[in-house]
Design a protein around this motif. Structure first.
Motif, PDB file in Angstrom:
ATOM      1  N   ARG A  84      22.142 -21.023 -64.019  1.00 25.41           N
ATOM      2  CA  ARG A  84      21.018 -20.101 -64.271  1.00 25.41           C
ATOM      3  C   ARG A  84      21.504 -18.855 -65.014  1.00 25.41           C
ATOM      4  O   ARG A  84      20.841 -18.357 -65.916  1.00 25.41           O
ATOM      5  CB  ARG A  84      20.369 -19.672 -62.959  1.00 25.41           C
ATOM      6  CG  ARG A  84      19.516 -20.730 -62.320  1.00 25.41           C
ATOM      7  CD  ARG A  84      18.928 -20.205 -61.000  1.00 25.41           C
ATOM      8  NE  ARG A  84      18.063 -21.189 -60.412  1.00 25.41           N
ATOM      9  CZ  ARG A  84      16.750 -21.289 -60.682  1.00 25.41           C
ATOM     10  NH1 ARG A  84      16.186 -20.440 -61.502  1.00 25.41           N
ATOM     11  NH2 ARG A  84      16.025 -22.225 -60.113  1.00 25.41           N
ATOM     12  N   MET A  87      22.144 -19.744 -68.646  1.00 22.16           N
ATOM     13  CA  MET A  87      20.884 -19.881 -69.386  1.00 22.16           C
ATOM     14  C   MET A  87      20.257 -18.514 -69.633  1.00 22.16           C
ATOM     15  O   MET A  87      19.722 -18.252 -70.720  1.00 22.16           O
ATOM     16  CB  MET A  87      19.914 -20.790 -68.640  1.00 22.16           C
ATOM     17  CG  MET A  87      20.160 -22.264 -68.881  1.00 22.16           C
ATOM     18  SD  MET A  87      20.002 -22.766 -70.610  1.00 22.16           S
ATOM     19  CE  MET A  87      18.233 -22.571 -70.856  1.00 22.16           C
ATOM     20  N   GLU A  91      19.456 -16.995 -73.268  1.00 20.15           N
ATOM     21  CA  GLU A  91      18.134 -16.482 -73.636  1.00 20.15           C
ATOM     22  C   GLU A  91      18.227 -15.041 -74.118  1.00 20.15           C
ATOM     23  O   GLU A  91      17.579 -14.665 -75.103  1.00 20.15           O
ATOM     24  CB  GLU A  91      17.174 -16.601 -72.467  1.00 20.15           C
ATOM     25  CG  GLU A  91      16.774 -18.032 -72.179  1.00 20.15           C
ATOM     26  CD  GLU A  91      15.792 -18.166 -71.021  1.00 20.15           C
ATOM     27  OE1 GLU A  91      15.172 -17.155 -70.608  1.00 20.15           O
ATOM     28  OE2 GLU A  91      15.636 -19.301 -70.546  1.00 20.15           O
ATOM     29  N   GLN A 103      14.825 -23.972 -77.264  1.00 18.17           N
ATOM     30  CA  GLN A 103      14.704 -25.420 -77.172  1.00 18.17           C
ATOM     31  C   GLN A 103      16.063 -26.031 -76.858  1.00 18.17           C
ATOM     32  O   GLN A 103      17.100 -25.452 -77.152  1.00 18.17           O
ATOM     33  CB  GLN A 103      14.167 -26.010 -78.479  1.00 18.17           C
ATOM     34  CG  GLN A 103      12.787 -25.559 -78.785  1.00 18.17           C
ATOM     35  CD  GLN A 103      12.145 -26.308 -79.933  1.00 18.17           C
ATOM     36  OE1 GLN A 103      10.976 -26.145 -80.099  1.00 18.17           O
ATOM     37  NE2 GLN A 103      12.838 -27.086 -80.711  1.00 18.17           N
ATOM     38  N   LEU A 104      16.016 -27.204 -76.274  1.00 15.73           N
ATOM     39  CA  LEU A 104      17.228 -27.967 -76.023  1.00 15.73           C
ATOM     40  C   LEU A 104      16.860 -29.426 -75.889  1.00 15.73           C
ATOM     41  O   LEU A 104      15.688 -29.765 -75.725  1.00 15.73           O
ATOM     42  CB  LEU A 104      17.951 -27.463 -74.770  1.00 15.73           C
ATOM     43  CG  LEU A 104      17.135 -27.376 -73.484  1.00 15.73           C
ATOM     44  CD1 LEU A 104      17.256 -28.638 -72.676  1.00 15.73           C
ATOM     45  CD2 LEU A 104      17.595 -26.177 -72.686  1.00 15.73           C
ATOM     46  N   VAL A 106      17.787 -33.038 -73.845  1.00 12.45           N
ATOM     47  CA  VAL A 106      18.411 -33.625 -72.671  1.00 12.45           C
ATOM     48  C   VAL A 106      18.186 -35.134 -72.750  1.00 12.45           C
ATOM     49  O   VAL A 106      17.071 -35.584 -73.049  1.00 12.45           O
ATOM     50  CB  VAL A 106      17.775 -33.077 -71.364  1.00 12.45           C
ATOM     51  CG1 VAL A 106      18.390 -33.749 -70.140  1.00 12.45           C
ATOM     52  CG2 VAL A 106      17.920 -31.575 -71.281  1.00 12.45           C
ATOM     53  N   ALA A 113      19.855 -32.910 -64.864  1.00  7.66           N
ATOM     54  CA  ALA A 113      19.656 -31.851 -65.860  1.00  7.66           C
ATOM     55  C   ALA A 113      18.172 -31.586 -66.075  1.00  7.66           C
ATOM     56  O   ALA A 113      17.755 -30.428 -66.174  1.00  7.66           O
ATOM     57  CB  ALA A 113      20.326 -32.231 -67.174  1.00  7.66           C
ATOM     58  N   LEU A 114      17.373 -32.632 -66.133  1.00  6.73           N
ATOM     59  CA  LEU A 114      15.933 -32.437 -66.314  1.00  6.73           C
ATOM     60  C   LEU A 114      15.340 -31.629 -65.167  1.00  6.73           C
ATOM     61  O   LEU A 114      14.510 -30.746 -65.387  1.00  6.73           O
ATOM     62  CB  LEU A 114      15.226 -33.791 -66.446  1.00  6.73           C
ATOM     63  CG  LEU A 114      15.510 -34.536 -67.753  1.00  6.73           C
ATOM     64  CD1 LEU A 114      15.008 -35.975 -67.661  1.00  6.73           C
ATOM     65  CD2 LEU A 114      14.889 -33.810 -68.937  1.00  6.73           C
ATOM     66  N   TYR A 117      16.436 -27.870 -65.587  1.00 14.43           N
ATOM     67  CA  TYR A 117      15.673 -27.143 -66.601  1.00 14.43           C
ATOM     68  C   TYR A 117      14.209 -26.956 -66.184  1.00 14.43           C
ATOM     69  O   TYR A 117      13.619 -25.907 -66.463  1.00 14.43           O
ATOM     70  CB  TYR A 117      15.775 -27.839 -67.953  1.00 14.43           C
ATOM     71  CG  TYR A 117      17.165 -27.731 -68.542  1.00 14.43           C
ATOM     72  CD1 TYR A 117      17.715 -26.486 -68.855  1.00 14.43           C
ATOM     73  CD2 TYR A 117      17.941 -28.860 -68.782  1.00 14.43           C
ATOM     74  CE1 TYR A 117      18.986 -26.376 -69.374  1.00 14.43           C
ATOM     75  CE2 TYR A 117      19.208 -28.757 -69.309  1.00 14.43           C
ATOM     76  CZ  TYR A 117      19.730 -27.511 -69.608  1.00 14.43           C
ATOM     77  OH  TYR A 117      20.998 -27.405 -70.123  1.00 14.43           O
ATOM     78  N   LEU A 120      13.822 -23.989 -64.156  1.00 16.15           N
ATOM     79  CA  LEU A 120      13.904 -22.756 -64.929  1.00 16.15           C
ATOM     80  C   LEU A 120      12.635 -22.502 -65.750  1.00 16.15           C
ATOM     81  O   LEU A 120      12.554 -21.515 -66.472  1.00 16.15           O
ATOM     82  CB  LEU A 120      15.108 -22.791 -65.872  1.00 16.15           C
ATOM     83  CG  LEU A 120      16.489 -22.835 -65.221  1.00 16.15           C
ATOM     84  CD1 LEU A 120      17.576 -22.868 -66.284  1.00 16.15           C
ATOM     85  CD2 LEU A 120      16.697 -21.650 -64.293  1.00 16.15           C
ATOM     86  N   LEU A 122      11.372 -24.659 -68.098  1.00 18.59           N
ATOM     87  CA  LEU A 122      11.314 -25.374 -69.369  1.00 18.59           C
ATOM     88  C   LEU A 122      10.486 -26.635 -69.169  1.00 18.59           C
ATOM     89  O   LEU A 122      10.533 -27.256 -68.103  1.00 18.59           O
ATOM     90  CB  LEU A 122      12.717 -25.716 -69.874  1.00 18.59           C
ATOM     91  CG  LEU A 122      13.450 -24.519 -70.490  1.00 18.59           C
ATOM     92  CD1 LEU A 122      14.226 -23.780 -69.425  1.00 18.59           C
ATOM     93  CD2 LEU A 122      14.363 -24.971 -71.588  1.00 18.59           C
TER      94      LEU A 122
END
Length: 136
Positions: A84, A87, A91, A103-104, A106, A113-114, A117, A120, A122
């Motif tokens: 966190r 990230m 940002e 953007q990223l 995965v 990972a999904l 995010y 967070l 996303l």
């Protein structure tokens, strides 16, 4: 503490990327690292722990969007909030350059990972990423 990586950090950061399973045969992580540090619109951020590099993230501003690559946290530093923090630092770096969106990518098989995010804030963007390798 999170700081911008130096060329001297390449070996430790790339070893972390390998340990976290982020590298693929078609991407040269050493070249990715070097290009990120050489560019004016990209960098690698890292966090150091007692055993060396505990986490890293590569970021870039393509002039339209901010991109995140190679977010990696050492096994020993997971579940500590370091991901966190990385990230948030990514940002902040992008926001300071006026990026309106982050953007990223995965892999769709990477449920951990999904979930990270999603926690967070996303969201999937409803687009399909297309690509091909450029030949010399």
């Amino acid at each position: 503490m999170i700081r911008e990586a130096l060329i001297a950090d390449a070996g430790a950061v790339i070893a972390l990327w390998h340990a976290c399973g982020l590298t693929r045969p078609w991407n040269d992580p050493a070249q990715d690292f070097a290009r990120a540090l050489a560019g004016e619109t990209s960098t690698v951020l890292l966090a150091e722990g007692e055993g060396g590099v505990a986490g890293s993230v590569m970021i870039g501003d393509d002039g339209h969007r901010g991109w995140v690559y190679y977010l990696a946290v050492a096994e020993s530093a997971r579940r500590t909030g370091l991901g966190r923090q990385l990230m948030a630092a990514a940002e902040d770096w992008l926001r300071a350059r006026g990026c309106p969106k982050i953007q990223l990518m995965v892999r769709d098989t990477n449920a951990e990972a999904l979930g990270f995010y999603a926690a967070l804030g996303l969201e999937p963007q409803g687009v399909v990423t297309l690509g091909r390798f450029l030949k010399d």
